[in-house]
Design a protein around this motif. Structure first.
Motif, PDB file in Angstrom:
ATOM      1  N   GLY A 142       6.353 -29.730 -15.766  1.00 41.11           N
ATOM      2  CA  GLY A 142       7.058 -28.447 -15.791  1.00 41.11           C
ATOM      3  C   GLY A 142       6.154 -27.255 -15.573  1.00 41.11           C
ATOM      4  N   GLY A 143       5.014 -27.481 -14.974  1.00 47.52           N
ATOM      5  CA  GLY A 143       4.097 -26.376 -14.709  1.00 47.52           C
ATOM      6  C   GLY A 143       3.466 -25.794 -15.948  1.00 47.52           C
ATOM      7  N   SER A 144       3.532 -26.532 -17.063  1.00 50.03           N
ATOM      8  CA  SER A 144       2.974 -25.989 -18.297  1.00 50.03           C
ATOM      9  C   SER A 144       1.985 -26.971 -18.922  1.00 50.03           C
ATOM     10  N   VAL A 145       2.449 -27.739 -19.886  1.00 50.73           N
ATOM     11  CA  VAL A 145       1.581 -28.644 -20.641  1.00 50.73           C
ATOM     12  C   VAL A 145       0.979 -29.713 -19.731  1.00 50.73           C
ATOM     13  N   SER A 146      -0.277 -30.013 -19.994  1.00 50.80           N
ATOM     14  CA  SER A 146      -0.961 -31.059 -19.228  1.00 50.80           C
ATOM     15  C   SER A 146      -1.485 -32.132 -20.172  1.00 50.80           C
ATOM     16  N   THR A 147      -1.495 -33.350 -19.667  1.00 52.62           N
ATOM     17  CA  THR A 147      -2.056 -34.473 -20.410  1.00 52.62           C
ATOM     18  C   THR A 147      -3.119 -35.146 -19.559  1.00 52.62           C
ATOM     19  N   LEU A 148      -4.272 -35.338 -20.131  1.00 52.50           N
ATOM     20  CA  LEU A 148      -5.349 -36.089 -19.487  1.00 52.50           C
ATOM     21  C   LEU A 148      -5.398 -37.455 -20.154  1.00 52.50           C
ATOM     22  N   THR A 149      -5.282 -38.495 -19.348  1.00 57.04           N
ATOM     23  CA  THR A 149      -5.273 -39.860 -19.867  1.00 57.04           C
ATOM     24  C   THR A 149      -6.524 -40.594 -19.403  1.00 57.04           C
ATOM     25  N   ILE A 150      -7.165 -41.247 -20.339  1.00 57.65           N
ATOM     26  CA  ILE A 150      -8.312 -42.089 -20.010  1.00 57.65           C
ATOM     27  C   ILE A 150      -7.949 -43.502 -20.429  1.00 57.65           C
ATOM     28  N   GLN A 151      -7.935 -44.394 -19.468  1.00 56.87           N
ATOM     29  CA  GLN A 151      -7.594 -45.792 -19.753  1.00 56.87           C
ATOM     30  C   GLN A 151      -8.869 -46.599 -19.973  1.00 56.87           C
ATOM     31  N   ARG A 152      -8.744 -47.602 -20.809  1.00 58.44           N
ATOM     32  CA  ARG A 152      -9.862 -48.541 -21.038  1.00 58.44           C
ATOM     33  C   ARG A 152     -11.154 -47.772 -21.271  1.00 58.44           C
ATOM     34  N   THR A 153     -11.165 -46.946 -22.292  1.00 61.88           N
ATOM     35  CA  THR A 153     -12.296 -46.054 -22.537  1.00 61.88           C
ATOM     36  C   THR A 153     -13.614 -46.807 -22.653  1.00 61.88           C
ATOM     37  N   GLN A 154     -14.657 -46.140 -22.180  1.00 61.96           N
ATOM     38  CA  GLN A 154     -16.014 -46.654 -22.239  1.00 61.96           C
ATOM     39  C   GLN A 154     -16.867 -45.680 -23.065  1.00 61.96           C
ATOM     40  N   GLN A 155     -17.993 -46.144 -23.532  1.00 63.51           N
ATOM     41  CA  GLN A 155     -18.840 -45.285 -24.363  1.00 63.51           C
ATOM     42  C   GLN A 155     -19.310 -44.053 -23.591  1.00 63.51           C
ATOM     43  N   GLU A 156     -19.509 -44.203 -22.289  1.00 71.48           N
ATOM     44  CA  GLU A 156     -19.955 -43.048 -21.499  1.00 71.48           C
ATOM     45  C   GLU A 156     -18.874 -41.981 -21.332  1.00 71.48           C
ATOM     46  N   ASP A 157     -17.648 -42.293 -21.770  1.00 69.87           N
ATOM     47  CA  ASP A 157     -16.577 -41.282 -21.732  1.00 69.87           C
ATOM     48  C   ASP A 157     -16.695 -40.319 -22.909  1.00 69.87           C
ATOM     49  N   SER A 158     -17.543 -40.620 -23.871  1.00 74.20           N
ATOM     50  CA  SER A 158     -17.709 -39.741 -25.029  1.00 74.20           C
ATOM     51  C   SER A 158     -18.219 -38.384 -24.563  1.00 74.20           C
ATOM     52  N   ALA A 159     -17.490 -37.342 -24.917  1.00 74.02           N
ATOM     53  CA  ALA A 159     -17.813 -35.983 -24.484  1.00 74.02           C
ATOM     54  C   ALA A 159     -16.795 -35.040 -25.114  1.00 74.02           C
ATOM     55  N   VAL A 160     -16.993 -33.754 -24.872  1.00 68.32           N
ATOM     56  CA  VAL A 160     -15.966 -32.776 -25.215  1.00 68.32           C
ATOM     57  C   VAL A 160     -15.162 -32.494 -23.953  1.00 68.32           C
ATOM     58  N   TYR A 161     -13.861 -32.637 -24.050  1.00 67.83           N
ATOM     59  CA  TYR A 161     -12.979 -32.395 -22.921  1.00 67.83           C
ATOM     60  C   TYR A 161     -12.356 -31.013 -23.105  1.00 67.83           C
ATOM     61  N   LEU A 162     -12.638 -30.148 -22.150  1.00 67.48           N
ATOM     62  CA  LEU A 162     -12.205 -28.755 -22.231  1.00 67.48           C
ATOM     63  C   LEU A 162     -11.120 -28.477 -21.208  1.00 67.48           C
ATOM     64  N   CYS A 163     -10.113 -27.775 -21.650  1.00 62.48           N
ATOM     65  CA  CYS A 163      -9.029 -27.342 -20.783  1.00 62.48           C
ATOM     66  C   CYS A 163      -9.099 -25.819 -20.660  1.00 62.48           C
ATOM     67  N   ALA A 164      -8.790 -25.314 -19.496  1.00 62.39           N
ATOM     68  CA  ALA A 164      -8.760 -23.872 -19.280  1.00 62.39           C
ATOM     69  C   ALA A 164      -7.546 -23.521 -18.441  1.00 62.39           C
ATOM     70  N   SER A 165      -7.074 -22.298 -18.565  1.00 60.35           N
ATOM     71  CA  SER A 165      -6.001 -21.836 -17.693  1.00 60.35           C
ATOM     72  C   SER A 165      -6.331 -20.446 -17.185  1.00 60.35           C
ATOM     73  N   SER A 166      -5.771 -20.125 -16.035  1.00 59.77           N
ATOM     74  CA  SER A 166      -5.944 -18.783 -15.490  1.00 59.77           C
ATOM     75  C   SER A 166      -4.647 -18.351 -14.827  1.00 59.77           C
ATOM     76  N   PHE A 167      -4.483 -17.041 -14.713  1.00 58.31           N
ATOM     77  CA  PHE A 167      -3.239 -16.506 -14.174  1.00 58.31           C
ATOM     78  C   PHE A 167      -3.081 -16.863 -12.695  1.00 58.31           C
ATOM     79  N   VAL A 168      -4.182 -16.707 -11.965  1.00 55.52           N
ATOM     80  CA  VAL A 168      -4.188 -17.067 -10.556  1.00 55.52           C
ATOM     81  C   VAL A 168      -5.416 -17.909 -10.316  1.00 55.52           C
TER      82      VAL A 168
END
Lengths: 114, 111
Positions: free
Chosen positions: A71-97
């Motif tokens: 719906g042009g709003s909420v986003s979901t990031l999916t990581i399947q079969r996680t690995q140790q190297e996926d450990s991190a901080v996942y940051l989301c940002a938005s901008s008007f344009v």
């Protein structure tokens, strides 16, 4: 809310499990970005959405990573079969344009894969 | 060559010092430029946009040189609270819609 909201703030998961990270952007912002940041490192671009256009997925590190924006709003990031190297901080940002106005970040989801 | 490069740092300066950060970018089509600051274990926050004519916000001055593809940030009379990592950000890709972040320069202001 007034800012970008991400949930959960922390996630610990076992290697091989799937995880979903959620981002609720600022109302009215058409662009939404996902980055990840490993400890002591810079921001790594993952994917961005601009309005109804096809997302730019060029930064996704493997096919285990996917994202959608409903719906042009909420986003979901999916990581399947996680690995140790996926450990991190996942940051989301938005901008008007996309690309032309400043991006505002959520507080991030700290993902730990054990 | 990386899309956005910054001084490697870290910069350790005494309170009251003036410190300058440099940034270069490779995409000549970039149109939007920003400086962000990131405190330890926090999200990046916008410090200031960078305009072609240069701009100032209190103790902070940003300059843009399009011909040299160079951006700078000057902090005068530095405070302890200025200690952070400073990120140079440029819009990139073929459509100018993505933001490319530099690796950041860490600043420590010492008492």
């Amino acid at each position: 809310g007034a800012g970008v909201s991400q949930s959960p703030s922390n996630k610990v998961t076992e290697k091989g499990k799937d995880v979903e990270l959620r981002c609720d952007p600022i109302s009215g912002h058409t662009a939404l970005y996902w980055y990840r940041q490993s400890l002591g490192q810079g921001l790594e671009f993952l994917i961005y959405f601009q309005g109804n256009s096809a997302p730019d997925k060029s930064g996704l590190p493997s096919d285990r990573f996917s994202a959608e924006r409903t719906g042009g709003s909420v986003s979901t990031l999916t990581i399947q079969r996680t690995q140790q190297e996926d450990s991190a901080v996942y940051l989301c940002a938005s901008s008007f344009v996309a690309g032309n106005t400043e991006a505002f970040f959520g507080q991030g989801t700290r993902l730990t894969v054990v | 060559r990386k899309e956005v490069e910054q001084d490697p740092g870290p910069f350790n300066v005494p309170e009251g010092a003036t410190v300058a950060f440099n940034c270069t970018y490779s995409n000549s089509a970039s149109q939007s430029f920003f400086w962000y600051r990131q405190d330890c274990r926090k999200e990046p926050k916008l410090l200031m946009s960078v305009y072609s004519s240069g701009n100032e916000d209190g103790r902070f001055t940003a300059q843009l040189n399009r011909a040299s593809q160079y951006i700078s940030l000057l902090i005068r009379d530095s405070k302890l609270s200025d200690s952070a990592t400073y990120l140079c950000v440029v819009n990139g890709d073929n459509y100018g819609q993505n933001f490319v972040f530099g690796p950041g320069t860490r600043l420590s202001v010492l008492p």
